[in-house]
Design a protein around this motif. Sequence first.
Motif, mmCIF file in Angstrom:
data_model
loop_
_atom_site.group_PDB
_atom_site.id
_atom_site.type_symbol
_atom_site.label_atom_id
_atom_site.label_comp_id
_atom_site.label_asym_id
_atom_site.label_seq_id
_atom_site.Cartn_x
_atom_site.Cartn_y
_atom_site.Cartn_z
ATOM 1 N N ALA A 94 -42.049 -24.617 -81.393
ATOM 2 C CA ALA A 94 -40.985 -23.674 -81.046
ATOM 3 C C ALA A 94 -39.966 -23.581 -82.185
ATOM 4 C CB ALA A 94 -40.310 -24.093 -79.744
ATOM 5 N N GLY A 95 -39.637 -24.723 -82.771
ATOM 6 C CA GLY A 95 -38.711 -24.744 -83.903
ATOM 7 C C GLY A 95 -39.245 -23.952 -85.081
ATOM 8 N N GLN A 96 -40.540 -24.078 -85.354
ATOM 9 C CA GLN A 96 -41.168 -23.337 -86.451
ATOM 10 C C GLN A 96 -41.116 -21.837 -86.216
ATOM 11 O OE1 GLN A 96 -42.933 -23.915 -89.473
ATOM 12 N NE2 GLN A 96 -41.753 -25.790 -89.317
ATOM 13 N N LEU A 97 -41.219 -21.444 -84.937
ATOM 14 C CA LEU A 97 -41.294 -20.022 -84.606
ATOM 15 C C LEU A 97 -39.950 -19.424 -84.235
ATOM 16 C CD1 LEU A 97 -44.540 -20.243 -82.522
ATOM 17 C CD2 LEU A 97 -44.288 -19.262 -84.794
ATOM 18 N N GLY A 98 -38.934 -20.268 -84.098
ATOM 19 C CA GLY A 98 -37.616 -19.767 -83.741
ATOM 20 C C GLY A 98 -37.484 -19.373 -82.280
ATOM 21 N N PHE A 99 -38.341 -19.947 -81.426
ATOM 22 C CA PHE A 99 -38.256 -19.709 -79.981
ATOM 23 C C PHE A 99 -37.708 -20.953 -79.308
ATOM 24 C CE2 PHE A 99 -42.319 -17.056 -80.536
ATOM 25 C CZ PHE A 99 -41.629 -15.863 -80.601
ATOM 26 N N SER A 100 -37.171 -20.806 -78.102
ATOM 27 C CA SER A 100 -36.821 -21.993 -77.321
ATOM 28 C C SER A 100 -38.123 -22.588 -76.779
ATOM 29 C CB SER A 100 -35.894 -21.632 -76.158
ATOM 30 O OG SER A 100 -36.629 -20.998 -75.128
ATOM 31 N N PRO A 101 -38.180 -23.905 -76.581
ATOM 32 C CA PRO A 101 -39.398 -24.511 -76.044
ATOM 33 C C PRO A 101 -39.823 -23.924 -74.698
ATOM 34 C CG PRO A 101 -38.000 -26.206 -76.977
ATOM 35 C CD PRO A 101 -37.207 -24.915 -77.000
ATOM 36 N N SER A 102 -38.878 -23.608 -73.822
ATOM 37 C CA SER A 102 -39.278 -23.087 -72.508
ATOM 38 C C SER A 102 -39.858 -21.675 -72.641
ATOM 39 C CB SER A 102 -38.115 -23.112 -71.520
ATOM 40 O OG SER A 102 -37.076 -22.274 -71.964
ATOM 41 N N TYR A 103 -39.243 -20.845 -73.487
ATOM 42 C CA TYR A 103 -39.784 -19.509 -73.729
ATOM 43 C C TYR A 103 -41.192 -19.644 -74.315
ATOM 44 C CZ TYR A 103 -40.788 -15.050 -75.914
ATOM 45 O OH TYR A 103 -41.414 -13.894 -76.299
ATOM 46 N N TRP A 104 -41.324 -20.520 -75.295
ATOM 47 C CA TRP A 104 -42.602 -20.669 -75.976
ATOM 48 C C TRP A 104 -43.676 -21.207 -75.038
ATOM 49 C CZ3 TRP A 104 -45.373 -18.495 -79.068
ATOM 50 C CH2 TRP A 104 -46.502 -19.082 -79.597
ATOM 51 N N SER A 105 -43.310 -22.139 -74.163
ATOM 52 C CA SER A 105 -44.260 -22.698 -73.200
ATOM 53 C C SER A 105 -44.843 -21.588 -72.321
ATOM 54 C CB SER A 105 -43.556 -23.746 -72.341
ATOM 55 O OG SER A 105 -44.446 -24.244 -71.369
ATOM 56 N N ASN A 106 -43.982 -20.731 -71.804
ATOM 57 C CA ASN A 106 -44.453 -19.613 -70.970
ATOM 58 C C ASN A 106 -45.284 -18.631 -71.778
ATOM 59 O OD1 ASN A 106 -43.185 -20.609 -68.687
ATOM 60 N ND2 ASN A 106 -41.283 -19.527 -69.145
ATOM 61 N N TYR A 107 -44.802 -18.289 -72.968
ATOM 62 C CA TYR A 107 -45.505 -17.348 -73.839
ATOM 63 C C TYR A 107 -46.902 -17.878 -74.169
ATOM 64 C CZ TYR A 107 -46.485 -14.422 -77.909
ATOM 65 O OH TYR A 107 -47.069 -13.566 -78.799
ATOM 66 N N PHE A 108 -46.958 -19.156 -74.494
ATOM 67 C CA PHE A 108 -48.218 -19.792 -74.864
ATOM 68 C C PHE A 108 -49.213 -19.724 -73.711
ATOM 69 C CE2 PHE A 108 -50.009 -22.388 -78.180
ATOM 70 C CZ PHE A 108 -51.024 -23.064 -77.550
ATOM 71 N N ARG A 109 -48.763 -20.106 -72.533
ATOM 72 C CA ARG A 109 -49.645 -20.110 -71.358
ATOM 73 C C ARG A 109 -50.144 -18.700 -71.054
ATOM 74 N NH1 ARG A 109 -46.854 -23.060 -67.399
ATOM 75 N NH2 ARG A 109 -47.940 -24.909 -68.082
ATOM 76 N N GLU A 110 -49.247 -17.718 -71.117
ATOM 77 C CA GLU A 110 -49.633 -16.335 -70.813
ATOM 78 C C GLU A 110 -50.574 -15.763 -71.872
ATOM 79 O OE1 GLU A 110 -46.075 -14.003 -70.353
ATOM 80 O OE2 GLU A 110 -45.359 -15.303 -68.725
ATOM 81 N N THR A 111 -50.300 -16.056 -73.144
ATOM 82 C CA THR A 111 -51.055 -15.428 -74.230
ATOM 83 C C THR A 111 -52.385 -16.117 -74.495
ATOM 84 O OG1 THR A 111 -48.937 -14.862 -75.219
ATOM 85 C CG2 THR A 111 -50.860 -14.582 -76.593
ATOM 86 N N ILE A 112 -52.386 -17.435 -74.496
ATOM 87 C CA ILE A 112 -53.599 -18.183 -74.830
ATOM 88 C C ILE A 112 -54.372 -18.580 -73.577
ATOM 89 C CG2 ILE A 112 -54.426 -20.345 -75.888
ATOM 90 C CD1 ILE A 112 -52.504 -19.859 -78.121
ATOM 91 N N GLY A 113 -53.654 -18.687 -72.466
ATOM 92 C CA GLY A 113 -54.335 -18.972 -71.209
ATOM 93 C C GLY A 113 -54.421 -20.445 -70.866
#
Length: 113
Positions: free
Chosen positions: A33-52
Amino acid sequence: KKTAAMENDTINHVRLFMRNNIANPMLSLEMLAGQLGFSPSYWSNYFRETIGLPFPEYIWEMRLRLAKQLLQETDMPIKAIVAEIGYVDVSSFIRKFKQAEGLTPGQYRNLHS
C-alpha cells in the motif's frame, strides 16, 4: 474514476513489485500500500475485488508456485528454498506445503524431478 487500462497498469505494477520482493519475509499489505500510495484498507478491498483473493492467500500462492518451481528445477536444500521465497519458519512451510499439495516438499521433489 479508474479506467480498465489504469487498473491493468496498477495490477501489473503490483505483481511486478510482489515478484521482485517475494524473498522479503516482511512483504506485507502495508508495504505494498505504501508503494502504491493507497491506504492498507483501501488496497485490501481493491486487491480482493480485482485479483479475487485476499492478499495473504495471493502471497502464499505466489510463494508456493515459486517453491514448486525451485523444487523441480534446482537441488537447493528445502531450507534455502524456504528462505528464497520469503518464508521464515521451515516447519510451518512444510506443514502448509503438505496441506496444499498432499506431499512434503521432499516428496514433491522426488516425484517431479
